[in-house]
Write a protein that holds these residues in place. Structure first.
Motif, PDB file in Angstrom:
ATOM      1  N   CYS B 437      88.847   4.102 -48.240  1.00  0.00           N
ATOM      2  CA  CYS B 437      89.630   4.044 -49.314  1.00  0.00           C
ATOM      3  C   CYS B 437      88.698   4.460 -50.646  1.00  0.00           C
ATOM      4  O   CYS B 437      89.085   4.392 -51.783  1.00  0.00           O
ATOM      5  CB  CYS B 437      89.253   2.516 -49.940  1.00  0.00           C
ATOM      6  N   GLY B 438      87.579   5.088 -50.241  1.00  0.00           N
ATOM      7  CA  GLY B 438      86.978   6.025 -51.154  1.00  0.00           C
ATOM      8  C   GLY B 438      85.983   5.255 -52.221  1.00  0.00           C
ATOM      9  O   GLY B 438      85.193   5.664 -53.001  1.00  0.00           O
ATOM     10  N   LYS B 439      85.779   3.916 -51.948  1.00  0.00           N
ATOM     11  CA  LYS B 439      84.947   3.258 -52.866  1.00  0.00           C
ATOM     12  C   LYS B 439      83.734   3.288 -52.638  1.00  0.00           C
ATOM     13  O   LYS B 439      82.789   3.484 -53.669  1.00  0.00           O
ATOM     14  CB  LYS B 439      85.200   1.633 -52.509  1.00  0.00           C
ATOM     15  N   CYS B 440      83.252   3.802 -51.509  1.00  0.00           N
ATOM     16  CA  CYS B 440      81.712   3.886 -51.358  1.00  0.00           C
ATOM     17  C   CYS B 440      81.340   5.180 -50.768  1.00  0.00           C
ATOM     18  O   CYS B 440      82.230   6.177 -49.927  1.00  0.00           O
ATOM     19  CB  CYS B 440      80.840   2.897 -50.547  1.00  0.00           C
ATOM     20  N   CYS B 443      81.008   6.644 -46.803  1.00  0.00           N
ATOM     21  CA  CYS B 443      82.192   6.935 -45.737  1.00  0.00           C
ATOM     22  C   CYS B 443      82.876   8.047 -46.597  1.00  0.00           C
ATOM     23  O   CYS B 443      83.423   8.851 -45.677  1.00  0.00           O
ATOM     24  CB  CYS B 443      82.797   5.617 -45.933  1.00  0.00           C
ATOM     25  N   CYS B 483      81.942  -1.381 -45.750  1.00  0.00           N
ATOM     26  CA  CYS B 483      82.782  -2.130 -44.917  1.00  0.00           C
ATOM     27  C   CYS B 483      82.925  -1.647 -43.397  1.00  0.00           C
ATOM     28  O   CYS B 483      82.528  -0.679 -43.185  1.00  0.00           O
ATOM     29  CB  CYS B 483      84.187  -2.309 -45.364  1.00  0.00           C
TER      30      CYS B 483
HETATM   31  S1  SF4 Z   1      83.386   2.085 -45.925  1.00  0.00           S
HETATM   32 FE1  SF4 Z   1      83.552   2.269 -48.179  1.00  0.00          FE
HETATM   33  S2  SF4 Z   1      84.729   3.885 -48.619  1.00  0.00           S
HETATM   34 FE2  SF4 Z   1      84.963   3.596 -46.333  1.00  0.00          FE
HETATM   35  S3  SF4 Z   1      86.796   2.240 -46.304  1.00  0.00           S
HETATM   36 FE3  SF4 Z   1      85.054   0.950 -46.661  1.00  0.00          FE
HETATM   37  S4  SF4 Z   1      84.671   0.440 -48.813  1.00  0.00           S
HETATM   38 FE4  SF4 Z   1      86.226   2.193 -48.729  1.00  0.00          FE
END
Ligand code: SF4
Ligand SMILES: Cc1cc2nc3c(=O)[nH]c(=O)nc-3n(C[C@H](O)[C@H](O)[C@H](O)COP(=O)(O)O)c2cc1C
Ligand code: SF4
Lengths: 122, 579
Positions: B437-440, B443, B483
Motif C-alpha cells: 500500500c506504500g504507507k511505510c 516495505c 503490517c
Molecule cells: S508493510 Fe507498510 S507499505 Fe507494506 S502493505 Fe503493510 S503498511 Fe503498506
C-alpha cells in the motif's frame, strides 16, 4: 418466499419436514465457479431435458464444489437401492448415458465414476 | 434387484491395469452364474494412489488393493459368494480426509436454506441461544482449541472473549472473505458451497460477543460467492433467523455484505476495517486491536471464512470432539487448495498434523508425470518453500514457521524439477511489491530493491555480494514493516535461499538456470548436423534473429534473440538447442 418466522420449536419441525422431503432419487451437479468453467451448465441442461422428456421420477439439483476440481463437471447420482456415486469429467453425452443406463436400467456407467459413497464417509 | 452387489474397480495409479482385472472378474462372475446378482463397474478414480488395482465391494464395503487378474476367482468365489474376507488383499489403515468445513460442499443446494436446515442447520444457533451462558459457550470454544484459519492462527475463543468483555453498547463481527493469495480459493468454495454455515457461524459469534451487526467483506471478484451469501441472508431473514427477536428470544442481529476491490492488503484486518469505513485500505499500527477499537471505533471481531465455518459443528459436537482431531498444538482440520505439479489438484480437508508427504502422495496422488518433487510452497506470498527432505514434517502453525514458511490461509503448491526457485521468489515478491500500500518505507522501498536484485540474478547480472545485500534488506523489511504484508514479503526469498542457495549460485556464477525458466539465461542455437534447412524457424521468429546465409546455413544472432522459444517449438527435427 417464506414469511413464517421460526421459533425454537418450529425450527425442529421444519428440519424434520425438510429431511423427510429430501428425494430418494436425486442427481446433483456441481455448479461452483470451477464446475461452471468446465461446462457444468450444459450438463445440467442435458440432464434436466432428458429427465423431463422421459418423465423420470428423479430430482435434478445444483450443489457447490466438492473439492475435486480436476474432475469437473461432477455429477452425483443417488438412486434408491443403489450406492450413491459421483461421475466426473461429465460431458452432455455422458450425461445422456447416466440417464439411460444408471437411472433407467439401474446399471452404473463404466469408466466415469470418481467417488463411491460409503456410509462411514458421510 | 434387492441384494444386488456392486464391485467397483479402478487403477489407483491410472495405468489402465483395471481392464485385465475386469475381464478376469467378469469371467469368474460368469463361472459362478452370478451375472444377475453382481454388477462390475470400472471407475475413473479410486481415491487411492500407489496401491495397484483397487476393488470395492458394496453394500458390504470391503476394499481390496493390489488386485491381480489371478485374484479374481478368489474374490468372486470366496469373498462375494461366501463372505470370506481376503486378508492378504486388505489394505492397511490409510490417511483420510475429514470433512468438517467442507461437510456440506457438494452435498446440498447452497441456494436453498431448507437443505441446510434438513442437515442440522441452525441447530447450533438454537442451542447457543437457549442453553448455557455466553461464558460457558466461549469456554467450549476454548476447549475446542480452534485457531484462526486466516493465516495468523490466533485462538478464536480468546478473540471472542476480549470483545465479549468490552463494555460497549455497539459491537461488530466481520467475516473476512477477501482471500487475496494467488492460488487460494478455499474461502470462495465455502462461501459458494455452504453459505449458511458461515452465516450461522457469524450469528453465533455475534451473539456470544454481544454484537448486533455483522458484515461480510467479500472481494468483488467473487460474484457467485456474493450472490449466494446474499441469497442466504435473505432466506435467513425471511425465516426470522436474522432480524429482531431471533427464534422468538431476545437476540436481534442482522448481516450485510461489503465488497472489497481486490487489493491484497485489504485482507489485513485493520486495512479491511478502514476500507469498510470508506477510507483508503491502509493498515494501522496495532494495538489497539480491533477487539478493543475496530469498526467505527467499536469492539470488533474479525474472523476468516473457514474459521467461522467450523463454529456450528464445534457447538453441536462439543469442544472435546474437535480437540480430538489434529495435532497437539493445532486442532481440527485445515482446508488446502492443492495445486501445481500434483496429479489430483483441488480442495482437500485434512486433519492438522498430517505430513506434507501424505498430502502430496496419498491424497494428491503424487507428482504429475511422476517427476521428482522439489518442494512444496505453502502460505502464498507470505510463505515459503519446504524442500523434499523436510516433507515428513507434520503440518501445524509452529512447525511450518520453524521451517521458514507459514500455514497461511491454505494455498499449497507442489513444485518439481522444472520449477526455478529464483523465478518463484521473483513471482511472489513481485506480487507483494505490486500490492504494497506504500504507507511505510521498509516495505515500499525495500520491496522494490529486493526485486531489483532478484531480477539481476535471474538475468545473470548479479554478484554474490548482491545476495548478501539482499539478505540484509530482507531482514530489515521483516523487522520494520508496519503490517503483515511487508513483514512476511521476504519469506519466499529467504526460504528459497535457505534451501536452494545453490540455484542462486548457479544463476550468478554459471549464468545458468537449471530449470530453464529464466529466459535471459537461455541460449538458443541451431545444431547444424540436425538442421534440414526447412526454414520454419526463420518464419517463426518474431524478431528476425534467424538468418540464412548464401550457403544455406541458418544461424541465430544472440544479440537480437529475445528468447521467446518459438523456433525451439517450431522445429520439427529437434535441431534447435535450448540451454
Ligand atoms: S508493510 Fe507498510 S507499505 Fe507494506 S502493505 Fe503493510 S503498511 Fe503498506
Ligand atoms: C497482507 C495480509 C492479507 C491478509 N489477507 C487475509 C485474507 O484474505 N483473509 C483472511 O481471512 N485473513 C487475511 N489476513 C489475516 C487477517 O488480518 C486476520 O488476521 C484474519 O482475518 C483473522 O481471522 P482468523 O483469526 O479467523 O484467522 C491477512 C493479513 C495480512 C497481513
Ligand atoms: S528464441 Fe525466439 S527470438 Fe530467439 S531465435 Fe528463436 S524464435 Fe527468434
Amino acid at each position: 418466499m417464506n414469511t413464517q418466522k421460526l421459533t425454537a420449536a418450529s425450527l425442529d419441525q421444519l428440519a424434520a419436514d425438510c429431511a423427510a422431503k429430501v428425494p430418494k432419487n436425486l442427481i446433483r451437479v456441481g455448479m461452483s465457479t470451477c464446475g461452471i468453467a468446465a461446462g457444468a451448465e450444459a450438463v445440467l441442461a442435458t440432464l434436466r431435458r432428458n429427465v423431463a422428456a422421459r418423465g423420470l421420477k428423479i430430482a435434478v439439483e445444483q450443489c457447490g464444489c466438492a473439492g475435486m476440481c480436476y474432475a469437473e463437471p461432477l455429477v452425483e447420482v443417488a438412486v434408491e437401492g443403489m450406492p450413491t456415486v459421483t461421475y466426473g469429467r461429465v460431458t452432455p453425452q455422458i450425461a445422456g448415458e447416466i440417464i439411460e443406463q444408471h437411472v433407467e436400467r439401474k446399471l452404473f456407467v463404466q469408466d466415469y465414476i470418481y467417488t463411491v459413497k460409503v456410509d462411514d464417509e458421510k | 434387484m434387492r441384494n444386488k452387489k456392486t464391485i467397483f474397480l479402478g487403477d489407483s495409479d491410472q495405468q489402465g491395469r483395471e481392464k485385465a482385472v475386469y475381464e478376469a472378474l467378469a469371467a469368474a462372475v460368469k463361472a459362478e452364474s452370478l451375472d444377475a446378482a453382481v454388477q462390475l463397474v470400472r471407475v475413473a478414480e479410486t481415491g487411492k494412489a500407489g496401491q495397484g488395482v483397487v476393488v470395492r465391494i458394496l453394500p458390504e464395503n470391503i476394499d481390496y488393493v493390489q488386485v491381480k487378474p489371478a485374484d479374481a476367482g478368489r474374490i468372486i468365489g470366496e469373498s462375494v459368494k461366501k463372505n470370506k474376507k481376503l486378508e492378504d488383499l486388505t489394505p492397511p489403515a490409510k490417511v483420510r480426509q475429514i470433512k468438517i468445513v467442507l461437510r456440506n460442499c457438494g452435498r446440498i443446494d447452497p441456494e436453498r436454506i431448507e437443505d441446510y436446515i434438513a442437515g442440522e442447520g441452525y441447530q447450533a444457533l438454537k442451542r447457543v441461544l437457549s442453553e448455557r451462558t455466553r461464558e460457558e459457550w466461549i469456554n467450549e470454544m476454548k476447549l475446542s482449541g480452534l485457531r484462526g484459519r486466516g493465516g495468523g492462527g490466533f485462538p478464536t475463543w480468546m478473540k471472542w472473549n476480549f470483545a465479549y468483555r468490552m463494555d460497549s453498547a455497539e459491537k461488530y463481527v466481520i467475516c473476512n472473505g477477501d482471500e487475496g493469495d494467488p492460488g487460494a480459493y478455499m474461502d470462495r468454495s465455502v462461501l459458494e458451497g455452504d453459505p449458511h454455515a458461515v452465516v450461522e457461524g457469524m450469528m453465533i459469534a455475534g451473539y456470544l460477543v454481544g454484537a448486533q451487526k455483522g458484515i461480510f467483506y467479500i472481494r468483488a471478484e467473487y460474484p457467485l460467492a456474493i450472490k449466494r451469501i446474499q441469497i442466504a441472508i435473505d432466506q435467513a431473514r425471511s425465516y426470522g433467523l436474522l432480524g429482531e427477536r431471533i427464534l422468538g428470544g431476545d437476540f436481534s442481529f442482522d448481516l450485510q455484505i461489503r465488497l472489497g476491490a481486490g487489493a491484497f492488503v485489504c485482507g489485513e484486518e485493520t486495512a479491511l476495517i478502514a476500507s469498510i469505513e470508506g477510507k483508503r485500505g491502509c493498515p494501522k499500527p496495532r494495538p489497539p486491536y480491533p477487539t478493543v477499537s475496530g469498526l467505527w471505533g467499536k469492539p470488533t471481531v474479525i474472523n476468516n471464512v473457514e474459521t467461522l465455518a467450523n463454529v456450528a459443528q464445534i457447538i453441536l459436537r462439543g469442544g472435546a470432539w474437535f480437540a480430538g482431531i489434529g495435532s497437539p498444538s493445532a486442532k481440527g482440520t485445515k482446508v488446502f487448495a492443492l495445486t501445481g505439479k500434483v496429479k489430483r489438484s483441488g480442495l482437500i480437508e485434512v486433519p492438522m498434523g498430517i505430513t506434507l508427504r501424505q498430502i502430496v502422495f496419498e491424497i494428491g496422488g503424487g507428482v504429475l508425470k511422476d517427476k521428482r518433487i522439489k518442494a512444496v510452497q505453502t502460505g502464498g506470498p507470505s510463505g515459503g518453500v519446504i524442500p523434499e527432505h523436510l516433507l515428513d514434517t507434520p503440518v501445524d502453525y509452529e512447525n511450518l514457521q520453524k521451517l521458514g514458511s507459514i500455514m497461511g490461509s491454505g494455498g499449497m503448491i507442489v513444485m518439481d524439477e522444472d520449477d526455478c526457485m529464483v523465478d518463484i521468489s521473483k513471482f511472489y515478491l513481485g506480487f507483494c511489491v505490486d500490492e504494497s500500500c506504500g504507507k511505510c518505507a521498509p516495505c515500499r522501498i525495500g520491496g522494490v530493491q529486493m526485486l531489483g536484485y532478484l531480477r539481476r540474478i535471474s538475468e545473470g547480472k548479479a554478484s554474490m555480494e548482491d545476495v548478501d545485500k539482499m539478505e540484509r534488506i530482507c531482514a530489515a523489511v521483516q523487522r520494520a514493516s508496519l503490517c503483515g504484508l511487508g513483514q512476511t514479503a521476504p519469506n519466499p526469498v529467504l526460504s528459497t535461499l535457505k534451501y536452494f542457495r545453490r540455484e542462486y549460485v548457479e544463476h550468478i556464477k554459471e549464468r545458468r538456470c537449471g530449470a530453464k525458466k529464466c529466459a535471459s539465461l537461455l541460449r538458443f542455437t541451431i545444431i547444424q548436423e540436425a538442421c534440414k534447412r526447412c526454414g520454419m524457424c526463420l518464419r517463426a521468429c518474431p524478431v528476425a534473429a534467424i538468418t540464412r546465409s548464401a550457403a544455406n546455413v541458418y544461424t541465430i544472432d544472440p544479440a537480437v534473440c529475445v528468447k521467446c522459444g518459438k523456433c525451439y517449438e517450431t522445429c520439427k527435427f529437434a535441431a534447435i538447442k535450448q540451454e
